[in-house]
Design a protein around this motif. Structure first.
Motif, PDB file in Angstrom:
ATOM      1  N   VAL A  55     -76.839  -6.152  44.789  1.00  0.00           N
ATOM      2  CA  VAL A  55     -76.078  -6.995  43.615  1.00  0.00           C
ATOM      3  C   VAL A  55     -75.106  -5.174  43.614  1.00  0.00           C
ATOM      4  N   ALA A  56     -75.637  -4.230  43.731  1.00  0.00           N
ATOM      5  CA  ALA A  56     -75.256  -3.246  43.876  1.00  0.00           C
ATOM      6  C   ALA A  56     -75.177  -2.081  45.068  1.00  0.00           C
ATOM      7  N   TYR A  57     -73.645  -1.211  45.478  1.00  0.00           N
ATOM      8  CA  TYR A  57     -73.276  -0.394  46.706  1.00  0.00           C
ATOM      9  C   TYR A  57     -73.269   1.214  46.145  1.00  0.00           C
ATOM     10  N   LYS A  58     -73.971   1.815  46.204  1.00  0.00           N
ATOM     11  CA  LYS A  58     -74.044   3.176  45.915  1.00  0.00           C
ATOM     12  C   LYS A  58     -73.502   4.051  47.052  1.00  0.00           C
ATOM     13  N   PRO A  59     -71.924   4.104  47.764  1.00  0.00           N
ATOM     14  CA  PRO A  59     -71.948   5.654  48.180  1.00  0.00           C
ATOM     15  C   PRO A  59     -71.871   6.747  47.554  1.00  0.00           C
ATOM     16  N   ASN A  60     -73.363   7.358  48.359  1.00  0.00           N
ATOM     17  CA  ASN A  60     -73.051   8.987  48.316  1.00  0.00           C
ATOM     18  C   ASN A  60     -71.938  10.421  48.610  1.00  0.00           C
ATOM     19  N   THR A  61     -71.534  10.594  47.269  1.00  0.00           N
ATOM     20  CA  THR A  61     -69.913  11.171  47.596  1.00  0.00           C
ATOM     21  C   THR A  61     -70.382  12.946  48.575  1.00  0.00           C
ATOM     22  N   ALA A  62     -71.858  12.811  48.538  1.00  0.00           N
ATOM     23  CA  ALA A  62     -71.788  13.923  49.834  1.00  0.00           C
ATOM     24  C   ALA A  62     -70.847  13.832  50.948  1.00  0.00           C
ATOM     25  N   PHE A  63     -71.315  12.994  51.137  1.00  0.00           N
ATOM     26  CA  PHE A  63     -70.873  11.906  53.035  1.00  0.00           C
ATOM     27  C   PHE A  63     -69.950  11.627  52.929  1.00  0.00           C
ATOM     28  N   TYR A  64     -69.199  11.518  51.905  1.00  0.00           N
ATOM     29  CA  TYR A  64     -68.259  11.727  52.555  1.00  0.00           C
ATOM     30  C   TYR A  64     -66.777  12.606  51.927  1.00  0.00           C
ATOM     31  N   GLU A  65     -67.796  13.735  50.828  1.00  0.00           N
ATOM     32  CA  GLU A  65     -66.953  14.663  51.062  1.00  0.00           C
ATOM     33  C   GLU A  65     -67.100  15.618  52.082  1.00  0.00           C
ATOM     34  N   ALA A  66     -68.245  15.540  52.726  1.00  0.00           N
ATOM     35  CA  ALA A  66     -68.486  16.328  53.962  1.00  0.00           C
ATOM     36  C   ALA A  66     -67.478  16.105  55.281  1.00  0.00           C
ATOM     37  N   TYR A  67     -66.531  15.080  55.054  1.00  0.00           N
ATOM     38  CA  TYR A  67     -65.721  14.975  55.726  1.00  0.00           C
ATOM     39  C   TYR A  67     -64.419  14.915  54.975  1.00  0.00           C
ATOM     40  N   GLY A  68     -64.369  15.567  54.099  1.00  0.00           N
ATOM     41  CA  GLY A  68     -62.839  16.395  53.720  1.00  0.00           C
ATOM     42  C   GLY A  68     -61.877  15.107  52.791  1.00  0.00           C
TER      43      GLY A  68
ATOM     44  N   VAL B  55     -60.720  39.571  41.594  1.00  0.00           N
ATOM     45  CA  VAL B  55     -61.357  39.087  43.108  1.00  0.00           C
ATOM     46  C   VAL B  55     -61.543  38.306  43.501  1.00  0.00           C
ATOM     47  N   ALA B  56     -61.854  37.193  42.449  1.00  0.00           N
ATOM     48  CA  ALA B  56     -63.362  35.614  42.748  1.00  0.00           C
ATOM     49  C   ALA B  56     -61.339  34.809  41.742  1.00  0.00           C
ATOM     50  N   TYR B  57     -61.627  33.939  42.953  1.00  0.00           N
ATOM     51  CA  TYR B  57     -60.487  31.658  42.333  1.00  0.00           C
ATOM     52  C   TYR B  57     -61.634  30.886  42.098  1.00  0.00           C
ATOM     53  N   LYS B  58     -61.647  30.131  41.129  1.00  0.00           N
ATOM     54  CA  LYS B  58     -62.616  29.583  41.189  1.00  0.00           C
ATOM     55  C   LYS B  58     -62.160  28.481  41.172  1.00  0.00           C
ATOM     56  N   PRO B  59     -61.261  27.017  41.771  1.00  0.00           N
ATOM     57  CA  PRO B  59     -61.273  25.466  41.147  1.00  0.00           C
ATOM     58  C   PRO B  59     -62.487  24.910  41.030  1.00  0.00           C
ATOM     59  N   ASN B  60     -62.632  24.506  39.767  1.00  0.00           N
ATOM     60  CA  ASN B  60     -63.841  23.565  39.342  1.00  0.00           C
ATOM     61  C   ASN B  60     -62.779  22.405  40.443  1.00  0.00           C
ATOM     62  N   THR B  61     -63.268  21.543  40.835  1.00  0.00           N
ATOM     63  CA  THR B  61     -63.776  19.750  41.695  1.00  0.00           C
ATOM     64  C   THR B  61     -63.077  19.305  40.833  1.00  0.00           C
ATOM     65  N   ALA B  66     -60.047  14.070  39.481  1.00  0.00           N
ATOM     66  CA  ALA B  66     -59.387  13.441  38.898  1.00  0.00           C
ATOM     67  C   ALA B  66     -58.479  12.563  39.174  1.00  0.00           C
ATOM     68  N   TYR B  67     -57.894  13.765  39.735  1.00  0.00           N
ATOM     69  CA  TYR B  67     -56.448  13.240  41.008  1.00  0.00           C
ATOM     70  C   TYR B  67     -56.619  12.127  42.252  1.00  0.00           C
ATOM     71  N   GLY B  68     -57.650  11.913  42.505  1.00  0.00           N
ATOM     72  CA  GLY B  68     -58.138  11.017  44.174  1.00  0.00           C
ATOM     73  C   GLY B  68     -57.646  11.450  45.138  1.00  0.00           C
ATOM     74  N   LEU B  69     -57.228  11.388  46.087  1.00  0.00           N
ATOM     75  CA  LEU B  69     -56.566  11.608  47.398  1.00  0.00           C
ATOM     76  C   LEU B  69     -55.183  12.681  47.453  1.00  0.00           C
ATOM     77  N   LYS B  70     -54.792  12.761  46.127  1.00  0.00           N
ATOM     78  CA  LYS B  70     -53.312  14.016  46.411  1.00  0.00           C
ATOM     79  C   LYS B  70     -54.424  15.299  45.323  1.00  0.00           C
ATOM     80  N   GLY B  71     -55.660  14.864  44.742  1.00  0.00           N
ATOM     81  CA  GLY B  71     -55.858  16.097  44.375  1.00  0.00           C
ATOM     82  C   GLY B  71     -57.215  16.653  45.210  1.00  0.00           C
ATOM     83  N   TRP B  72     -57.823  15.956  46.092  1.00  0.00           N
ATOM     84  CA  TRP B  72     -58.962  16.540  47.015  1.00  0.00           C
ATOM     85  C   TRP B  72     -57.555  17.190  47.962  1.00  0.00           C
ATOM     86  N   ARG B  73     -56.655  17.108  47.782  1.00  0.00           N
ATOM     87  CA  ARG B  73     -55.229  17.847  49.129  1.00  0.00           C
ATOM     88  C   ARG B  73     -55.023  19.460  48.129  1.00  0.00           C
TER      89      ARG B  73
END
Lengths: 272, 272
Positions: A55-68, B55-61, B66-73
């Motif tokens: 009834v549900a699917y749960k992608p864990n975002t870590a596994f996607y973020e790891a591939y940029g 001495v540091a920059y800190k982007p908050n992910t 929030a802007y999806g693929l474009k934001g990650w880019r």
């Protein structure tokens, strides 16, 4: 998706199975690696083969973020595919987010608006104003960590705070938050005996239960202590289902593994 | 980046300023919206105008997700730009991640390997085995939430656990984890008076202090109670710097706002 629809799907499919899409390129069948988007190809095959059992699917975002960027694209494709082809499925972004108010709003937009998930997991450490921005979204669900299934759960979650365990105080406190009706909770299956106490604090909420299978939990115990009159359970299996097979027919093996769990759930649901 | 290098940069620039890149398309100058990647264009201008003051920059992910693929880019481009042009800058992915062991490893890979940040913020709720996977990365830094600057901090973090506040127990516990030398901590500046107690638990660690400026903290108090013999502080300002101006010369206004903070820091550092 409304809670009512979710309950209706559970009864129709006789299943409260959630399948965790924690996709690791080192673990998927080798023949997929030549595809343009191996992670999405893997997910699509798993979803097509198991959607009638879960009834549900749960992608864990870590596994996607790891591939940029490519990984984020795979996540987008996966949720788009689910929403388009199986709109009756409850979708969970397992992201464990949480930040100050305006930032939590951005996370909520990311997962509820941009990606169009039905729900997202969040961490409670920063308190009320880190969670309420998620709760403000109608017909979206915020699944807060309460008692997790890992060893580290005993570091902080079970510590005594004024006569009760910390995670119980977290549960209790959250029931007073605005739009608390949109809360669900993560409760690890490795501690099924705790579910009775948890149910005394949050009798009506849905519980997302990881840790059945690879992490060692027991389905019967979870149902015995955790089920409420509306079922109120989503039991997750990730590796036990998605990596059940590793050849070109891997999705058939995944379906078999999912079917075993669904049938156990059907027995439990029929015995109510 | 090694801690030694970070300390050396603080002394060279006479600054312990971290600039938070929490970029909201609704708040940046309108003329940037016609650019191909408005968020990156904004960040690049801010970084070029302020890099000698911070001495540091800190982007908050959250603001990128929030802007999806474009934001990650945009996030990718921002960290690439920093690493290529200003390798002396300490970079922080403000992501507040944390999950069971194998999943935390994936998050660590995402931020340390794929994006090549020097550090990432994490949430402690899931305990030791959710944080140690981050700590395993050499010359990378894991910045754990301890006492945050929002109202919700009082919901759980300050609760009494066996005679001490919960966040102090979190701090104390974390000092025994493997590779604890790679830990830094988030401590909100709205509670500067707590810093003396915190320093008694973790005298040598770096503290990342948000909440100066928009969130109301006071720089002198933070330095008075929080500074150690190696400075040991990164004080963040986000909105107060990056949204100081809103016309075509916005980056000059940002540089002026950053300069005010840097000069206050220089006075504090010279008075040691």
């Amino acid at each position: 998706m409304t809670t009512k629809n979710l309950i209706s799907e559970i009864n129709r499919k006789k299943s409260f199975l959630c399948i965790g899409l924690d996709v690791d390129l080192d673990k998927i069948p080798k023949h997929l690696l030549s595809e343009e988007d191996p992670i999405f190809s893997f997910n699509k095959a798993i979803i097509d083969a198991t959607h009638h059992l879960a009834v549900a699917y749960k992608p864990n975002t870590a596994f996607y973020e790891a591939y940029g960027l490519k990984g984020w694209r795979s996540l987008e494709r996966t949720i788009e595919y689910l929403n388009k082809n199986y709109p009756e499925i409850f979708t969970i972004a397992d992201a464990k987010r949480g930040d100050i108010g305006n930032t939590s709003t951005m996370y909520a937009k990311a997962f509820f608006d941009d990606l169009a998930f039905d729900s997202v997991t969040v961490a409670p450490y920063m308190g009320k104003d880190s969670i309420e921005p998620f709760l403000a979204f109608e017909n979206k669900h915020t699944i807060m960590l309460a008692l997790t299934s890992n060893e580290g759960a005993f570091d902080f979650q079970t510590k005594d705070v004024g006569g009760q365990e910390f995670y119980k105080m977290v549960l209790q406190t959250s029931t007073a938050w605005k739009n608390a009706k949109n809360l669900m909770y993560v409760v690890g299956a490795t501690k099924a005996e705790y579910l009775a106490d948890i149910r005394s604090i949050i009798p009506d909420s849905f519980l997302l239960v990881p840790g059945v299978g690879a992490q060692g939990g027991n389905l019967q115990d979870v149902a015995k202590y955790g089920m409420n009159k509306h079922v109120g359970l989503l039991v997750n299996s990730s590796r036990g289902v998605i990596y059940a097979g590793n050849d070109t027919q891997f999705y058939n093996e995944a379906a078999k593994a999912a079917k075993v769990l669904q049938q156990q759930m059907e027995v439990i649901l029929d015995a109510r």
